[in-house]
Design a protein around this motif. Structure first.
Motif, PDB file in Angstrom:
ATOM      1  N   CYS A  12       3.835   5.719  -1.899  1.00 33.88           N
ATOM      2  CA  CYS A  12       4.391   6.006  -0.573  1.00 33.88           C
ATOM      3  C   CYS A  12       3.755   5.143   0.510  1.00 33.88           C
ATOM      4  O   CYS A  12       4.340   4.948   1.573  1.00 33.88           O
ATOM      5  N   CYS A  43      -1.723   5.991   2.171  1.00 31.23           N
ATOM      6  CA  CYS A  43      -3.145   5.629   2.138  1.00 31.23           C
ATOM      7  C   CYS A  43      -3.383   4.365   2.964  1.00 31.23           C
ATOM      8  O   CYS A  43      -4.364   4.267   3.702  1.00 31.23           O
ATOM      9  N   CYS A  59       0.408   8.614  -8.577  1.00 33.62           N
ATOM     10  CA  CYS A  59       0.767   7.931  -7.329  1.00 33.62           C
ATOM     11  C   CYS A  59       2.284   7.786  -7.202  1.00 33.62           C
ATOM     12  O   CYS A  59       2.966   7.475  -8.175  1.00 33.62           O
ATOM     13  N   CYS A  70      -3.206  11.259   1.179  1.00 32.34           N
ATOM     14  CA  CYS A  70      -2.418  11.075  -0.053  1.00 32.34           C
ATOM     15  C   CYS A  70      -1.701  12.367  -0.465  1.00 32.34           C
ATOM     16  O   CYS A  70      -2.348  13.374  -0.766  1.00 32.34           O
TER      17      CYS A  70
HETATM   18  S1  SF4 Z   1       0.595   5.212  -2.268  1.00 30.31           S
HETATM   19 FE1  SF4 Z   1      -1.425   5.921  -1.635  1.00 30.31          FE
HETATM   20  S2  SF4 Z   1      -1.045   7.799  -0.470  1.00 30.31           S
HETATM   21 FE2  SF4 Z   1       0.811   7.369  -1.624  1.00 30.31          FE
HETATM   22  S3  SF4 Z   1       0.598   8.538  -3.501  1.00 30.31           S
HETATM   23 FE3  SF4 Z   1      -0.209   6.492  -3.942  1.00 30.31          FE
HETATM   24  S4  SF4 Z   1      -2.403   6.587  -3.539  1.00 30.31           S
HETATM   25 FE4  SF4 Z   1      -1.446   8.401  -2.599  1.00 30.31          FE
END
Ligand code: SF4
Ligand code: SF4
Length: 188
Positions: free
Chosen positions: A126, A129, A123, A92
């Motif tokens: 993206c 994760c 968050c 992340c």
């Molecule tokens: S989508 Fe997932 S990896 Fe991306 S910022 Fe949010 S929690 Fe983090």
């Protein structure tokens, strides 16, 4: 786009373009106002007044690849699939996943997340994760956008229970159930 030296005199002084913009805006404003008033008294119902979607009364269905709020997927017995490997938290870029690992009651699994939280204010959606997870334990296929109101930062922290509940709701009521619930909460 034209470069400045390619523009005519009238284009360089911008005035005609400003007037043209005002005419377009004014046309839509008066047309919509007229049609709305006509609709109020029962006329011209077949003529649509607005070109925008009247959210939240109307909404467009999100596409199949929409990256929405997260959910933690479940095993057949309803327990969380996540094994607390921390790969999602490591991947992340916003550092917004918090996991507390504990020994799993299931002898076939070493660990499970006693606590799993996502701070949705940090968050950036993206999807890293989801890509990082080796066991398909986290997904973003909820077809619901993130919460947009709250009274404190904690209102935007999604706990393990919230993330698991989303999987249950989708399994029971289909892919748009969470968005339907969110719109109901807007109206109330
Ligand atoms: S989508 Fe997932 S990896 Fe991306 S910022 Fe949010 S929690 Fe983090
Ligand atoms: S969601 Fe996936 S990547 Fe994240 S800790 Fe759980 S098993 Fe590991």
């Amino acid at each position: 786009m034209k470069r400045i030296e390619q523009m005519t005199f009238w284009e360089r002084i911008y005035l005609p373009e400003i007037l043209r913009g005002l005419v377009v805006t004014g046309y839509h404003f008066w047309r919509n106002l007229f049609l709305n008033l006509a609709h109020q008294v029962g006329f011209l119902k077949n003529r649509r007044s607005m070109v925008t979607v009247q959210y939240p009364d109307e909404r467009k269905r999100y596409g199949d690849h929409y990256r929405g709020s997260h959910r933690l997927t479940l095993k057949e017995d309803g327990s969380v699939r996540c094994t607390s490997c921390f790969l999602c938290a490591t991947a992340c870029p916003a550092n917004c996943i918090y996991i507390e690992a504990a020994e799993s009651p299931d002898p076939t699994v070493e660990k499970y997340p006693a606590r799993y939280e996502i701070d949705t204010l940090r968050c950036i959606y993206c999807g890293y994760c989801v890509e990082a997870c080796p066991c398909d334990a986290i997904r973003m296929d909820t077809y619901v956008h993130p919460r947009i109101w709250g009274y404190s930062r904690l209102d935007f922290v999604e706990t393990k229970e919230i993330l698991m509940e989303r999987s249950r709701v989708i399994a029971e009521r289909g892919r748009d159930a969470l968005m339907d619930d969110m719109l109901k909460s807007y109206r109330s």
